[in-house]
Scaffold this motif. Sequence first.
Motif, PDB file in Angstrom:
ATOM      1  N   ARG A  17       0.739  -1.390  -0.087  1.00 16.20           N
ATOM      2  CA  ARG A  17       0.179  -0.181  -0.125  1.00 16.20           C
ATOM      3  C   ARG A  17       0.312   1.376   0.312  1.00 16.20           C
ATOM      4  O   ARG A  17       2.350   1.332   0.946  1.00 16.20           O
ATOM      5  CB  ARG A  17      -0.869  -0.602   1.125  1.00 16.20           C
ATOM      6  CG  ARG A  17      -1.704   1.256   0.921  1.00 16.20           C
ATOM      7  CD  ARG A  17      -3.235   1.361   2.056  1.00 16.20           C
ATOM      8  NE  ARG A  17      -2.781   1.190   3.868  1.00 16.20           N
ATOM      9  CZ  ARG A  17      -2.285   1.415   4.721  1.00 16.20           C
ATOM     10  NH1 ARG A  17      -3.414  -0.366   5.110  1.00 16.20           N
ATOM     11  NH2 ARG A  17      -1.785   1.983   5.893  1.00 16.20           N
ATOM     12  N   SER A 342      -4.954  -4.381  21.588  1.00 20.30           N
ATOM     13  CA  SER A 342      -5.353  -5.125  20.479  1.00 20.30           C
ATOM     14  C   SER A 342      -5.089  -5.298  20.260  1.00 20.30           C
ATOM     15  O   SER A 342      -4.444  -6.867  20.036  1.00 20.30           O
ATOM     16  CB  SER A 342      -5.799  -4.092  19.335  1.00 20.30           C
ATOM     17  OG  SER A 342      -4.541  -2.957  18.920  1.00 20.30           O
TER      18      SER A 342
ATOM     19  N   GLU B  98      -9.613   1.798  21.890  1.00 16.82           N
ATOM     20  CA  GLU B  98      -7.902   0.810  22.623  1.00 16.82           C
ATOM     21  C   GLU B  98      -8.479  -0.965  21.726  1.00 16.82           C
ATOM     22  O   GLU B  98      -6.796  -1.358  20.860  1.00 16.82           O
ATOM     23  CB  GLU B  98      -8.536  -0.210  23.336  1.00 16.82           C
ATOM     24  CG  GLU B  98      -8.032   0.775  24.891  1.00 16.82           C
ATOM     25  CD  GLU B  98      -6.532   1.457  24.947  1.00 16.82           C
ATOM     26  OE1 GLU B  98      -6.181   1.544  24.206  1.00 16.82           O
ATOM     27  OE2 GLU B  98      -6.527   2.105  25.766  1.00 16.82           O
ATOM     28  N   SER B  99      -9.152  -0.678  20.911  1.00 15.47           N
ATOM     29  CA  SER B  99      -9.297  -1.798  19.019  1.00 15.47           C
ATOM     30  C   SER B  99      -8.170  -1.415  18.532  1.00 15.47           C
ATOM     31  O   SER B  99      -8.515  -2.451  16.988  1.00 15.47           O
ATOM     32  CB  SER B  99     -10.835  -2.109  19.130  1.00 15.47           C
ATOM     33  OG  SER B  99     -11.316  -0.612  18.630  1.00 15.47           O
ATOM     34  N   CYS B 100      -7.612   0.324  18.198  1.00 20.50           N
ATOM     35  CA  CYS B 100      -7.137   0.034  16.594  1.00 20.50           C
ATOM     36  C   CYS B 100      -6.142  -1.250  16.941  1.00 20.50           C
ATOM     37  O   CYS B 100      -5.563  -1.063  17.262  1.00 20.50           O
ATOM     38  CB  CYS B 100      -6.892   1.862  17.329  1.00 20.50           C
ATOM     39  SG  CYS B 100      -5.700   2.556  15.986  1.00 20.50           S
ATOM     40  N   ILE B 101      -5.794  -1.260  15.302  1.00 20.74           N
ATOM     41  CA  ILE B 101      -4.275  -2.202  15.426  1.00 20.74           C
ATOM     42  C   ILE B 101      -3.338  -1.411  14.763  1.00 20.74           C
ATOM     43  O   ILE B 101      -2.925  -2.156  14.499  1.00 20.74           O
ATOM     44  CB  ILE B 101      -4.964  -3.417  14.781  1.00 20.74           C
ATOM     45  CG1 ILE B 101      -5.636  -2.575  13.078  1.00 20.74           C
ATOM     46  CG2 ILE B 101      -6.251  -4.076  14.922  1.00 20.74           C
ATOM     47  CD1 ILE B 101      -6.059  -3.906  11.914  1.00 20.74           C
ATOM     48  N   GLY B 102      -3.994   0.421  13.900  1.00 18.92           N
ATOM     49  CA  GLY B 102      -3.021   0.962  14.197  1.00 18.92           C
ATOM     50  C   GLY B 102      -1.765   0.528  12.286  1.00 18.92           C
ATOM     51  O   GLY B 102      -0.829   0.533  12.092  1.00 18.92           O
ATOM     52  N   CYS B 103      -3.055   0.145  12.147  1.00 17.07           N
ATOM     53  CA  CYS B 103      -2.931   0.140  10.467  1.00 17.07           C
ATOM     54  C   CYS B 103      -2.423   0.692   9.850  1.00 17.07           C
ATOM     55  O   CYS B 103      -1.921   1.066   8.600  1.00 17.07           O
ATOM     56  CB  CYS B 103      -4.094  -1.436   9.502  1.00 17.07           C
ATOM     57  SG  CYS B 103      -5.141   0.040   9.823  1.00 17.07           S
ATOM     58  N   GLY B 104      -2.596   2.021  10.075  1.00 16.74           N
ATOM     59  CA  GLY B 104      -2.558   3.136   9.246  1.00 16.74           C
ATOM     60  C   GLY B 104      -3.374   3.624   7.863  1.00 16.74           C
ATOM     61  O   GLY B 104      -2.904   4.721   7.314  1.00 16.74           O
ATOM     62  N   LEU B 105      -4.473   2.315   7.470  1.00 16.13           N
ATOM     63  CA  LEU B 105      -5.442   3.117   6.409  1.00 16.13           C
ATOM     64  C   LEU B 105      -5.750   4.105   6.901  1.00 16.13           C
ATOM     65  O   LEU B 105      -6.146   4.947   5.949  1.00 16.13           O
ATOM     66  CB  LEU B 105      -6.408   1.565   6.348  1.00 16.13           C
ATOM     67  CG  LEU B 105      -7.345   1.496   5.724  1.00 16.13           C
ATOM     68  CD1 LEU B 105      -5.519   1.306   4.080  1.00 16.13           C
ATOM     69  CD2 LEU B 105      -7.663  -0.128   5.526  1.00 16.13           C
ATOM     70  N   ASP B 108      -3.631   6.674   6.092  1.00 14.03           N
ATOM     71  CA  ASP B 108      -3.376   7.476   4.759  1.00 14.03           C
ATOM     72  C   ASP B 108      -4.248   8.140   4.129  1.00 14.03           C
ATOM     73  O   ASP B 108      -4.311   8.544   2.923  1.00 14.03           O
ATOM     74  CB  ASP B 108      -2.868   5.431   3.938  1.00 14.03           C
ATOM     75  CG  ASP B 108      -1.691   5.259   4.256  1.00 14.03           C
ATOM     76  OD1 ASP B 108      -1.049   5.998   4.308  1.00 14.03           O
ATOM     77  OD2 ASP B 108      -1.200   3.984   3.468  1.00 14.03           O
ATOM     78  N   LEU B 117       0.405   7.748  13.737  1.00  9.55           N
ATOM     79  CA  LEU B 117      -0.180   6.193  14.723  1.00  9.55           C
ATOM     80  C   LEU B 117       1.163   7.010  16.070  1.00  9.55           C
ATOM     81  O   LEU B 117       2.062   6.957  16.008  1.00  9.55           O
ATOM     82  CB  LEU B 117       1.062   5.613  13.697  1.00  9.55           C
ATOM     83  CG  LEU B 117      -0.150   5.564  13.082  1.00  9.55           C
ATOM     84  CD1 LEU B 117       0.754   3.745  11.891  1.00  9.55           C
ATOM     85  CD2 LEU B 117      -1.506   4.408  13.693  1.00  9.55           C
ATOM     86  N   ASP B 119       2.318   4.301  19.099  1.00  8.89           N
ATOM     87  CA  ASP B 119       1.946   3.399  19.383  1.00  8.89           C
ATOM     88  C   ASP B 119       1.668   2.517  19.175  1.00  8.89           C
ATOM     89  O   ASP B 119       0.096   1.855  20.063  1.00  8.89           O
ATOM     90  CB  ASP B 119       2.119   3.701  20.915  1.00  8.89           C
ATOM     91  CG  ASP B 119       3.740   4.229  22.379  1.00  8.89           C
ATOM     92  OD1 ASP B 119       4.834   3.761  21.214  1.00  8.89           O
ATOM     93  OD2 ASP B 119       3.487   4.649  22.953  1.00  8.89           O
ATOM     94  N   LEU B 120       1.661   2.360  17.900  1.00  9.34           N
ATOM     95  CA  LEU B 120       0.360   1.486  17.516  1.00  9.34           C
ATOM     96  C   LEU B 120      -1.325   1.761  17.139  1.00  9.34           C
ATOM     97  O   LEU B 120      -1.588   0.722  17.097  1.00  9.34           O
ATOM     98  CB  LEU B 120       0.594   0.269  17.445  1.00  9.34           C
ATOM     99  CG  LEU B 120       2.282  -0.590  17.444  1.00  9.34           C
ATOM    100  CD1 LEU B 120       1.295  -1.872  17.775  1.00  9.34           C
ATOM    101  CD2 LEU B 120       2.696   0.226  15.662  1.00  9.34           C
TER     102      LEU B 120
END
Lengths: 354, 153, 77
Positions: A17, A342, B98-105, B108, B117, B119-120
């Motif tokens: 991505r 998470s 807190e359920s955020c997984i830090g994918c960064g979508l 972007d 972001l 700490d994830l």
Amino acid sequence: MVTNTKEVKGKDICVQRVSPEEKRELAYKDDVCVGCGICAKICPTEAIELGEIGAIERTGVDESKISIDETKCVLCGMCSSPCPVDALDLKLDEKSIKDMAEYPKLIKSAEISDDLCIYCKACETACPRDAITIARILPERSKLVTGEIEIDKDTCISCGICEEMCPADAIEMEHHEPTSSDPTVSSDIKVDKEKCVYCLICRKSCPVDAIKAVCRSCSYGDYDLNPEDTETTGSSFIDEEACVNCGWCQEICPVDAAKVEKAFEGELTINQDKCEACGTCVDICPCNVLSFPEEEFGVQGDKLQADERFCIYCGACENACPVEAIDVKRTAVKHTPTKSKSWEKQLSELKTQT
Amino acid sequence: MPKHIVSGLKYLTAVELIREGLSQKEVAKILEIDRSTVSHYLNGRNLSWNSIEVAEIITKFCPKDFLTLTYALLNDSEKTRVIVKTCSKKSYKGSVEESCIGCGLCVDTCLLNAIVLDDLKARVDSDWCNGCNMCRDVCPTDSIKILEVNNGY
Amino acid sequence: MVELKVDQDKCLGCGNCVVACPVNGSISPEVASGHGSKTEETIMMVENGLIKLFNPDKCTKCGTCPLFCPTDAIFLE
């Protein structure tokens, strides 16, 4: 709108991505993957699916062990973190998350201490992944020889017994047919001092006592040897990509030079009533944990046995078993700390689901 | 025509920035236009009132449409940020669970670069958020909430 | 998608696959000890001297049957 691209090279997969902010790249290496399916279990978007590992590993089905749906993958990297063999790696702007402190990674290692290693190569032979290479330099044999022999050619009758007896092929005679001008059977006898180990078999077997032993230390012992000349030196190498931290090297090492730290603790249970002895698990296990020991000499047994000393509790066997005869439980997942709740939760859930 | 709408948007932004106390020079620099153009804008010259009307209508679109349309017209991230933020009257506060997984979508996706972001975990910068909710829409774990803040009340 | 397939032209009807299949064994234990199945619930059986798939959906693709087939008549692809 940011979208993912997927590139498949052979059986390797790369999902990307790219945005003006950053480039995220998830790379999967199929030859490293052991098919445990932990990635598929932890993926928060159900983007990863474990393939038919039995068919792939045993019958050469030409498929990757996992598949990644790039339309579901969000490049979070959660699959790469608990992969016990580092077959998956997420890179942010070319930097692996395994090198970033905020991302948790499994605490696992395997190392061989060069200070303790005696280069016996037992680990190299035992390693189920062929991940270990021991390069050793043997001592110079001639430096360990404590004397040399001399042949009294006037006494020698050229019988050739010493030449035949010499275990090191160090004695060579120049045989020829006798003629009237030279009525002998050999024109010369030579001792190759590089090959001679001073075992004195020649002297003991000579029928005419033509061989004299000349001891360098005037005594048949090894106390005159320089210890440095007798030492085998070398180096050990563990291919981290191939290593699965199974612990074979640690168990087999006679001098405790190999140390392995495992990321998962757990328990493997075989339900013998269900097991059909098909051998799928034996072929799948990356650590040679499972076997069918011989019941009597030369007869292959059909009772599955597990040696948990070598188990990494990856769960590949349980997934592959066609009749649910194996249960793998993880009781601990050791990883570096993370502030993300998470991630902590998902990693912790690997303890309850295999 | 798109050029005219862009001029209208720049006009509205220039007027607002001057009202906020910026000098003509500063406004010219931010919008990458001549200082004389800023001056003309403020005097109501060189610009059709139609363009301004259309631009005003656009600023009253829902935040997502206003933002995406402006970005499509300008194709420039920095100027889009200034125009949208200056012409948006409302404030927003983003909260991340807190359920955020830090994918960064979301990072972007955000056209206003209002998310980072830590700490994830994603963090929304209220100074830049215009409430378009695109981050919330792409979030795979439904972890983002964007709420409108009532200014001064 | 990997599927279990048979090629009856190659099949010798030996029944090795039927006996080797761990799923067959768990469905019908007499099969694993080399006897004929008492049910039609097994994945495959030899019928009129040729292998036939009865319940391919039960196959877990473990890859055991191809290892025992002498003629590659049963395979996964």
